[in-house]
Scaffold this motif. Structure first.
Motif, mmCIF file in Angstrom:
data_model
loop_
_atom_site.group_PDB
_atom_site.id
_atom_site.type_symbol
_atom_site.label_atom_id
_atom_site.label_comp_id
_atom_site.label_asym_id
_atom_site.label_seq_id
_atom_site.Cartn_x
_atom_site.Cartn_y
_atom_site.Cartn_z
ATOM 1 N N LYS A 20 77.080 90.591 -25.559
ATOM 2 C CA LYS A 20 77.013 91.704 -24.614
ATOM 3 C C LYS A 20 77.107 93.048 -25.311
ATOM 4 O O LYS A 20 76.508 94.022 -24.887
ATOM 5 C CB LYS A 20 78.125 91.596 -23.576
ATOM 6 N N ARG A 21 77.866 93.100 -26.410
ATOM 7 C CA ARG A 21 78.057 94.352 -27.129
ATOM 8 C C ARG A 21 76.860 94.728 -27.994
ATOM 9 O O ARG A 21 76.839 95.773 -28.615
ATOM 10 C CB ARG A 21 79.315 94.268 -27.988
ATOM 11 N N LEU A 22 75.848 93.876 -28.076
ATOM 12 C CA LEU A 22 74.600 94.087 -28.818
ATOM 13 C C LEU A 22 74.769 94.189 -30.327
ATOM 14 O O LEU A 22 73.835 94.479 -31.044
ATOM 15 C CB LEU A 22 73.856 95.337 -28.316
ATOM 16 N N ASP A 23 75.975 93.928 -30.835
ATOM 17 C CA ASP A 23 76.195 94.030 -32.270
ATOM 18 C C ASP A 23 76.278 92.660 -32.952
ATOM 19 O O ASP A 23 76.531 92.573 -34.139
ATOM 20 C CB ASP A 23 77.460 94.824 -32.574
ATOM 21 N N ARG A 24 76.033 91.605 -32.199
ATOM 22 C CA ARG A 24 76.124 90.246 -32.738
ATOM 23 C C ARG A 24 74.966 89.399 -32.234
ATOM 24 O O ARG A 24 74.507 89.576 -31.110
ATOM 25 C CB ARG A 24 77.421 89.587 -32.291
ATOM 26 N N MET A 25 74.533 88.488 -33.088
ATOM 27 C CA MET A 25 73.499 87.545 -32.668
ATOM 28 C C MET A 25 73.744 86.194 -33.319
ATOM 29 O O MET A 25 74.334 86.116 -34.392
ATOM 30 C CB MET A 25 72.101 88.048 -33.016
ATOM 31 N N LYS A 26 73.300 85.157 -32.634
ATOM 32 C CA LYS A 26 73.286 83.808 -33.186
ATOM 33 C C LYS A 26 71.827 83.368 -33.207
ATOM 34 O O LYS A 26 71.093 83.601 -32.255
ATOM 35 C CB LYS A 26 74.093 82.845 -32.337
ATOM 36 N N GLY A 44 78.424 99.519 -36.260
ATOM 37 C CA GLY A 44 77.686 100.645 -35.707
ATOM 38 C C GLY A 44 77.204 100.383 -34.302
ATOM 39 O O GLY A 44 77.821 99.653 -33.528
ATOM 40 N N ALA A 45 76.054 100.944 -33.987
ATOM 41 C CA ALA A 45 75.525 100.914 -32.619
ATOM 42 C C ALA A 45 75.040 99.537 -32.185
ATOM 43 O O ALA A 45 74.949 99.259 -31.011
ATOM 44 C CB ALA A 45 74.380 101.916 -32.485
ATOM 45 N N GLY A 46 74.697 98.688 -33.123
ATOM 46 C CA GLY A 46 74.210 97.361 -32.773
ATOM 47 C C GLY A 46 72.719 97.227 -32.975
ATOM 48 O O GLY A 46 72.044 98.156 -33.397
ATOM 49 N N PHE A 47 72.225 96.043 -32.677
ATOM 50 C CA PHE A 47 70.804 95.750 -32.817
ATOM 51 C C PHE A 47 70.018 96.424 -31.698
ATOM 52 O O PHE A 47 70.511 96.580 -30.587
ATOM 53 C CB PHE A 47 70.559 94.243 -32.733
#
Length: 87
Positions: A20-26, A44-47
């Protein structure tokens, strides 16, 4: 839900799951011997994520690589190589 070849992990498709925070992915992908899961987090801001339609994102390999490296994937233009023709 009817399963298509593109929704199968064995089809070569890459499955991305974002936080949800857009800074992590799997990332889940079949490597020929089994499923591989990769987890990536950036500061930082995220992906910058592509537009999602019906829960599916369609991007090419170059765009995926740019997204994974947290680059601007929208600026990536696929190179079209002409197939040789017989003379």
């Amino acid at each position: 839900m009817k399963r298509t070849n593109q929704s199968s992990p064995l089809s070569g498709a890459i499955f991305l799951f974002r936080a949800k925070r857009l800074d992590r992915m799997k990332v889940i992908v079949w490597d020929g011997t089994g499923l591989v899961m990769t987890y990536k987090r950036i500061d930082g801001a995220g992906f910058v994520w592509p537009q999602i339609n019906d829960g599916v994102v369609t991007i090419n390999r170059s765009q995926f690589e740019a997204l994974f490296e947290s680059s601007d994937w929208q600026r990536v233009v696929p190179r079209h190589v002409r197939k040789p023709v017989a003379v």
